[in-house]
Design an enzyme around this catalytic site. Sequence first.
Site, PDB file in Angstrom:
ATOM      1  CD  GLU A  40      -2.860  -1.430   3.181  1.00 25.93           C
ATOM      2  OE1 GLU A  40      -1.693  -1.346   3.263  1.00 25.93           O
ATOM      3  OE2 GLU A  40      -3.786  -1.607   2.300  1.00 25.93           O
ATOM      4  CE1 TYR A  41       7.145   3.996   1.107  1.00 27.70           C
ATOM      5  CE2 TYR A  41       5.717   5.284   2.935  1.00 27.70           C
ATOM      6  CZ  TYR A  41       6.615   5.068   1.964  1.00 27.70           C
ATOM      7  OH  TYR A  41       7.885   6.235   2.330  1.00 27.70           O
ATOM      8  CG  LEU A  88      29.523  15.585  25.461  1.00 24.01           C
ATOM      9  CD1 LEU A  88      28.781  14.560  24.922  1.00 24.01           C
ATOM     10  CD2 LEU A  88      29.048  16.059  26.836  1.00 24.01           C
ATOM     11  CD  GLU A 118      20.822  13.229  26.594  1.00 23.65           C
ATOM     12  OE1 GLU A 118      21.292  13.017  25.228  1.00 23.65           O
ATOM     13  OE2 GLU A 118      19.096  13.779  26.790  1.00 23.65           O
ATOM     14  CE  LYS A 120      30.270  10.455  23.104  1.00 17.38           C
ATOM     15  NZ  LYS A 120      31.588   9.830  22.219  1.00 17.38           N
TER      16      LYS A 120
HETATM   17  C1  3B9 Z   1      25.493  18.421  24.971  1.00 17.51           C
HETATM   18  C2  3B9 Z   1      26.083  18.120  23.982  1.00 17.51           C
HETATM   19  C3  3B9 Z   1      27.869  18.716  23.748  1.00 17.51           C
HETATM   20  C4  3B9 Z   1      25.390  18.983  23.034  1.00 17.51           C
HETATM   21  N1  3B9 Z   1      24.930  20.334  23.749  1.00 17.51           N
HETATM   22  C5  3B9 Z   1      25.994  21.086  22.810  1.00 17.51           C
HETATM   23  O1  3B9 Z   1      26.165  21.068  21.567  1.00 17.51           O
HETATM   24  C6  3B9 Z   1      25.192  22.384  23.128  1.00 17.51           C
HETATM   25  C7  3B9 Z   1      26.321  23.819  22.470  1.00 17.51           C
HETATM   26  C8  3B9 Z   1      25.498  25.258  22.622  1.00 17.51           C
HETATM   27  C9  3B9 Z   1      25.505  24.962  23.731  1.00 17.51           C
HETATM   28  O2  3B9 Z   1      25.205  26.782  24.427  1.00 17.51           O
HETATM   29  C10 3B9 Z   1      25.642  27.707  23.948  1.00 17.51           C
HETATM   30  C11 3B9 Z   1      24.924  28.695  23.173  1.00 17.51           C
HETATM   31  C12 3B9 Z   1      25.785  29.444  22.388  1.00 17.51           C
HETATM   32  C13 3B9 Z   1      27.273  29.668  22.557  1.00 17.51           C
HETATM   33  C14 3B9 Z   1      27.850  29.250  23.021  1.00 17.51           C
HETATM   34  C15 3B9 Z   1      26.772  27.796  24.012  1.00 17.51           C
HETATM   35  C16 3B9 Z   1      25.178  24.055  24.759  1.00 17.51           C
HETATM   36  C17 3B9 Z   1      25.043  23.393  24.357  1.00 17.51           C
HETATM   37  C18 3B9 Z   1      26.302  16.554  23.373  1.00 17.51           C
HETATM   38  C19 3B9 Z   1      27.033  16.621  22.672  1.00 17.51           C
HETATM   39  C20 3B9 Z   1      27.668  15.322  22.106  1.00 17.51           C
HETATM   40  C21 3B9 Z   1      26.335  14.690  22.549  1.00 17.51           C
HETATM   41  C22 3B9 Z   1      25.979  13.399  21.963  1.00 17.51           C
HETATM   42  N2  3B9 Z   1      26.707  12.598  21.376  1.00 17.51           N
HETATM   43  N3  3B9 Z   1      25.514  11.973  22.762  1.00 17.51           N
HETATM   44  C23 3B9 Z   1      24.518  12.340  23.318  1.00 17.51           C
HETATM   45  N4  3B9 Z   1      23.006  12.104  23.801  1.00 17.51           N
HETATM   46  N5  3B9 Z   1      23.910  13.482  23.526  1.00 17.51           N
HETATM   47  C24 3B9 Z   1      25.237  14.885  23.424  1.00 17.51           C
HETATM   48  N6  3B9 Z   1      25.346  16.101  23.705  1.00 17.51           N
END
Ligand code: 3B9
EC number: 6.5.1.2
Length: 332
Positions: A40-41, A88, A118, A120
């Site tokens: 159907e899809y 990270l 969470e 990774k």
């Molecule tokens: C937390 C964060 C680093 C995302 N967040 C960002 O990239 C981010 C970016 C600007 C931010 O704030 C700013 C805003 C303006 C200027 C500077 C920083 C805050 C978070 C991250 C990175 C990799 C991840 C991964 N592999 N798996 C999961 N599950 N989560 C993850 N989370």
Amino acid sequence: MSERKIPKEVIEEVERLREEIEYHNYRYYVLNDPVITDEEYDKLMRRLIELERMYPELVTPDSPTQRVGGKVLEGFKTVKHSVPMLSLDNTYNEEEILEFDRRVKKTLQEAEVEYVAELKIDGVSIALRYENGKFVLGATRGDGIEGEDVSENVKTVRSIPLRLRKPVTVEVRGEIYMPVDEFKRLNDEREEEGLPPFANPRNAAAGTLRQLNTALVAARRLDSFIYYVVHPENYGLKTQWEALQFLKELGFKVNPHSKLCKNIQEVIDYWREWEERKKELDYWVDGVVVKVNRFDFQRILGETSKAPRWAIAFKFPAEQARTRVLDVTIQV
Ligand SMILES: CC(C)(CNC(=O)c1ccc(Oc2ccccc2)cc1)c1ccc2c(N)nc(N)nc2n1
């Protein structure tokens, strides 16, 4: 040539087919819970492809027919990220994650801090932009400040919506990954073709996203998990846990195993649990990402130029040395 008048009922049928096909994509690839048969899809898709062939002026970038690829690009444009894509810091054992918790509580002057844990995913970071709910851009992480516009390839990832379930303008980030059974199938295929196998699913996903022939990307089954809303305060979100629910409401595929943890001990229990259970998953994971849940606390903790102080990767012990040696990023 005079502007050909397209019959109203054709325009209405095309619009209805698009909505219906994207809905079934959502059911099948995001919820893993289809409500129609493949036949159907296929019938709906064939009808839409036929109508778009008869009336090419009706084709739009977010039409589900764009998911099958067919363009060969010259190269990828560079695109500046709206906010940097941070990386990270890593921790490898319970002592180090307890140290992270102590530092967070000290900075916040709080006795108890909630975390979101969470998985990774071992994939490729991606930034996705939507305007009024329509997909407009997919970009790789690059150096965190600038990435590559891989929108045409991202459209072929069936779990990434071309239209959100709400007409919001938002940027989200997540991971594009290759499921393990697709990784094995692809490496068998490459062996038959006398090509070198990919060392791991992350390299296979990265190499696929860098392909200039979008039909080739569509032929490989990439998947996605989305975990981050840029400027969440713009949507009334107060915590990372609310952000994950918001992403689900918009129609993104969000990892079902994330856990809201009352304290760092629950994070450690979660990490131990998934160190054991990760073999049940059909994708590779290399650890747990631990995030302070409340956004007001995240703002107090802030970010360095490279990484947030409110999040950390709690890595699983590496497998036997062999995979570490093999795990070089092969530039395809
Ligand atoms: C937390 C964060 C680093 C995302 N967040 C960002 O990239 C981010 C970016 C600007 C931010 O704030 C700013 C805003 C303006 C200027 C500077 C920083 C805050 C978070 C991250 C990175 C990799 C991840 C991964 N592999 N798996 C999961 N599950 N989560 C993850 N989370």
